[in-house]
Write a protein that holds these residues in place. Structure first.
Motif: not given
Length: 800
Positions: A569-573
């Motif tokens: 997952y990236d920092h935005r979920g």
């Protein structure tokens, strides 16, 4: 004799050879380099006897000064008449009248033409010869009378003025002088009338009014001690001025650049005197440039004499070779990165302070080789020491031993008293182990609460080596059994020890560790705080391994091993990718843990078949996932073992699988372990480069676990590094882990690499990683590994 084409244009050859007057060509050193037949006849010398002689030797000794002065005037750019005597071979001397004419280049005469004939009262005939040379002069050459009127001019002079001969002759030179330069030119003309030559840079005007910068050489024509006219040569120096202006502008820009760069810079001449130092050079050398200018490097820094700096500087200057090196300067306690380049004048040196970088490298290197908590060697260094000890034992026919220690009840102590108390226990354990071992015995923290002791030269027989290894184990057991003071709390610990002998067989280092591990498990199974020596009779584990290997072979042929996917997952979920993980669905046992069969596959070579099967299934899955469900930078990470990667046909087989599946190679990412880098680095770089050319990205897995090296990171064309879960797990409690994670993220940022953390199991850990700059995550907090079908559902839900 050959024709001196470098002094006289080829077109003049006929004139030179057949002119009735004696003609000599004198180079800038004052040496005769050519003579025509008339000169040979006049002097009574052969042409070979004339060539090579000083020009002044054509006059008696008491007249040679006069010839030298005339030659100096001509080399200054002005024609010069001179009367002298000419000694003739066996025929006395005759009076001569000679005219010296310069043959100019851009600014400086390349040589001088001497026109000589016996002196006669017929001045008109001499003037005709003089005019002949003037007309054929390649530069703008002309004569003026005493009023400044043109009396003669050659074609270059007419072209420069922009007039015909009829239009120019009779006009005053003042007509070609701008008003603002009139005073200086008039003064120069007065100087000529007084019998002095002039050399003047000024501005001249053509007949059409255009101006140009000019260099004017004027020489008075003196006959009988009286000035009777002026001989002049004018050069259009527009190109020279433009070049000078360009050079000044370039020098100014270069100076501005050198003053603005962050590197320190200085130049020295061939005698090592400083000739330029920029402002950063002042800062790093700690001297103002005024104090450095004119001083030598060795006067200002005598500490450098005899060092690498002096050797490299002299190599660069004497061999005309660029050098690059790093140097620690003890007086300043700083490291410098130095580039030295040879120049025409001497040496140009760029250098910068790399002390912080060196400290960071040392810190990272320490973290790569040593455990930061106990300062004991870590597993990487232990592997090297074990390999060395094993080779030494075989070579010297002396036995050694590996003692594998596991602290008893460490987890209970750590959980009850806290991680800080656990750290103190580990540090105290390391200290006590040092007390129990000799200086030549290797201690290492194997991981967690496990330690390793490598003891060499224990005896010439197995029995004596076993006895001494057990004695060492007893000492360690007794010392570790003593109470600990853990942050004010008295606590007790101990250890179980497994021992394996070195040199008793042809076992590999991995075999030795496995034997010690088997013995350790036997010691723990016996009730802890026991010592067990590996015995060939310990076959349960071996039999179990053989059974597992047979099952693994069957699983590969029956298609029981499938890829499961753990989302990333990236920092935005949002799902940005996934790691493909091998899962063995055993018909009897259910899911077999990967840490049971992956190492076995590595050891037996089955990893090649396993890797091929996994890649084929991953590519098929990837080809079926709709692009609209995938992020733009979505990638599936596939783990590749060292044995797979270094197989000669790895690249071809890998690409063939991708092509057959129809999967987009840009959606694939290879995860390489750090141990893989320890093998052929050039082969590794070549293969990674070929993969990247096909669109496949490359990630370095489990970064920081013991093989990390700046040397590899700076050479390998990686895209991503993955922080090992061992550092992430205790990030919030362990300051050492936090420091390592920050260092890894900072290193990745500076190297322009993506970074992802694995083992993220809480929002707090994710948030702390985000604070450190990590933007990609993988772990149970987000999702456990799931089947391909479940992962397809996650993708569809995420895209909706």
């Amino acid at each position: 004799m050959g024709w001196p084409g470098q002094y006289v244009p080829q077109a003049w050859q006929t004139l030179f050879e057949h002119h009735p007057d004696a003609i000599l060509i004198i180079d800038r050193a004052g040496t005769c380099v050519a003579a025509n037949p008339a000169a040979s006849e006049l002097t009574g010398l052969s042409r070979d006897e004339i060539v090579g002689q000083p020009f002044e030797s054509l006059a008696p000794e008491n007249e040679q000064t006069r010839l030298r002065q005339a030659l100096s005037t001509a080399l200054g750019g002005a024609s010069s008449p001179v009367h002298h005597s000419l000694p003739r071979h066996n025929n006395g001397a005759i009076a001569m009248q000679s005219t010296l004419l310069p043959v100019p280049a851009e600014d400086t005469p390349t040589c001088v033409i001497v026109l000589s004939r016996p002196a006669t009262p017929d001045a008109r005939e001499a003037e005709q010869h003089y005019r002949s040379l003037l007309i054929h002069h390649p530069d703008a050459t002309y004569s003026l009378d005493l009023q400044g009127r043109f009396t003669e001019a050659n074609d270059p002079a007419l072209e420069l003025a922009g007039l015909s001969r009829e239009e120019l002759l009779g006009r005053n030179f003042i007509d070609f002088v701008p008003e603002e330069n009139m005073d200086e030119v008039s003064q120069a003309f007065e100087q000529l009338l007084a019998g002095q030559p002039i050399y003047l840079d000024t501005i001249a005007v053509r007949a059409d009014g255009t101006r140009f910068p000019a260099h004017v050489t004027g020489v008075p024509i003196i006959v009988g001690g009286q000035v009777i006219g002026i001989h002049g040569i004018t050069h259009d120096i527009s190109r020279r001025r433009a070049a000078e202006h360009q050079a000044r502008a370039l020098a100014a820009r270069l100076t501005d650049t050198l003053e603005s760069i962050t590197d320190a810079f200085f130049t020295v001449d061939r005698d090592w005197h400083y000739t330029y130092v920029n402002s950063e050079g002042e800062n790093l050398m700690r001297f103002p440039r005024e104090a450095l200018m004119g001083q030598t490097v060795w006067e200002m820094f005598p500490e450098l004499i005899g060092t690498t700096v002096e050797n490299n500087y002299r190599l660069a200057m004497e061999k005309r070779r660029t050098v690059h090196f790093e140097y620690y300067f003890p007086p300043y306690q700083h490291w410098f990165d130095i580039h030295a380049y040879p120049t025409e004048e001497g040496l140009a040196v760029y250098f910068r302070d790399i002390t912080e970088r060196k400290q960071s490298e040392a810190e990272i290197e320490f973290l790569a080789m040593y455990d930061p908590l106990t300062h004991l060697p870590n597993r990487r260094l232990m592997d090297d020491r074990l390999e060395h000890a094993l080779n030494t034992a075989r070579r010297n026919h002396r036995f050694g031993a590996v003692l594998f220690l596991d602290l008893d009840n460490f987890k209970l102590l750590n959980d009850s008293l806290g991680h800080q108390a656990g750290d103190i226990l580990l540090q105290e354990t390391a200290r006590r182990l040092r007390e129990c071992t000799e200086a030549d015995e290797t201690l290492a923290r194997f991981g967690g609460d496990e330690f390793l002791v490598i003891a060499e030269n224990l005896g010439a027989s197995e029995s004596s080596a076993t006895r001494r290894a057990e004695e060492l184990g007893d000492r360690i057991m007794a010392r570790l059994a003593q109470p600990y003071n853990l942050a004010g709390n008295e606590a007790f610990s101990g250890a179980s020890i497994g021992i394996a002998l070195l040199g008793a067989s042809d076992d590999s280092p991995q075999d030795i560790l496995r034997q010690a591990d088997i013995a350790l498990h036997q010691a723990k199974a016996a009730g802890r705080r026991n010592i067990k020596v590996f015995d060939p009779g310990m076959q349960d584990a071996i039999d179990s391994r053989a059974s597992l290997e047979a099952g693994l072979r069957n699983a590969l042929s029956e298609g029981q091993i499938l890829p499961w996917y753990q989302p990333q997952y990236d920092h935005r979920g949002k799902i940005s990718g996934a790691e493909a993980l091998a899962r063995w669905q055993h018909p009897g046992r259910g899911l077999v843990p990967p840490d049971e069969f992956i190492p076995l596959a590595e050891d037996t070579g089955l990893i090649l078949a396993l890797g091929q099967s996994m890649l084929e299934q991953v590519c098929r899955d990837l080809a079926t996932w709709p692009n609209e469900h995938l992020a733009d930078d979505f990638c599936v990470a596939v783990n590749v073992s060292a044995r797979e990667f270094h197989h000669p046909e790895f690249i071809e087989g890998f690409m063939a699988i991708i092509e057959a599946s129809g999967a987009d190679p840009r959606r694939l990412q290879l995860e390489l372990t750090e141990s893989l880098l320890l093998q052929d680095i050039n082969d590794t770089i070549a293969k990674i480069t070929r993969l990247k050319q096909c669109g496949i990205s490359v990630s370095l897995d489990d970064f920081g676990t013991g093989y990390s090296s700046l040397y590899y990171l700076k050479r390998l064309p990686l895209d991503q590094i993955k922080i090992d879960r061992g550092f992430v797990r205790d990030l919030l409690e362990d300051s050492n882990d936090a420091a390592i994670v920050r260092a890894i993220i900072g290193l990745a940022t500076n190297l322009e690499l993506n970074v992802i953390a694995e083992g993220v199991e809480s929002a707090e850990v994710r948030d702390r990683l985000g604070e450190y700059g990590c933007q990609s995550y993988q772990g149970y907090f987000f999702s456990r590994p799931v089947t391909a079908g479940d992962f397809t559902g996650l993708l569809a839900a995420g895209s909706g």
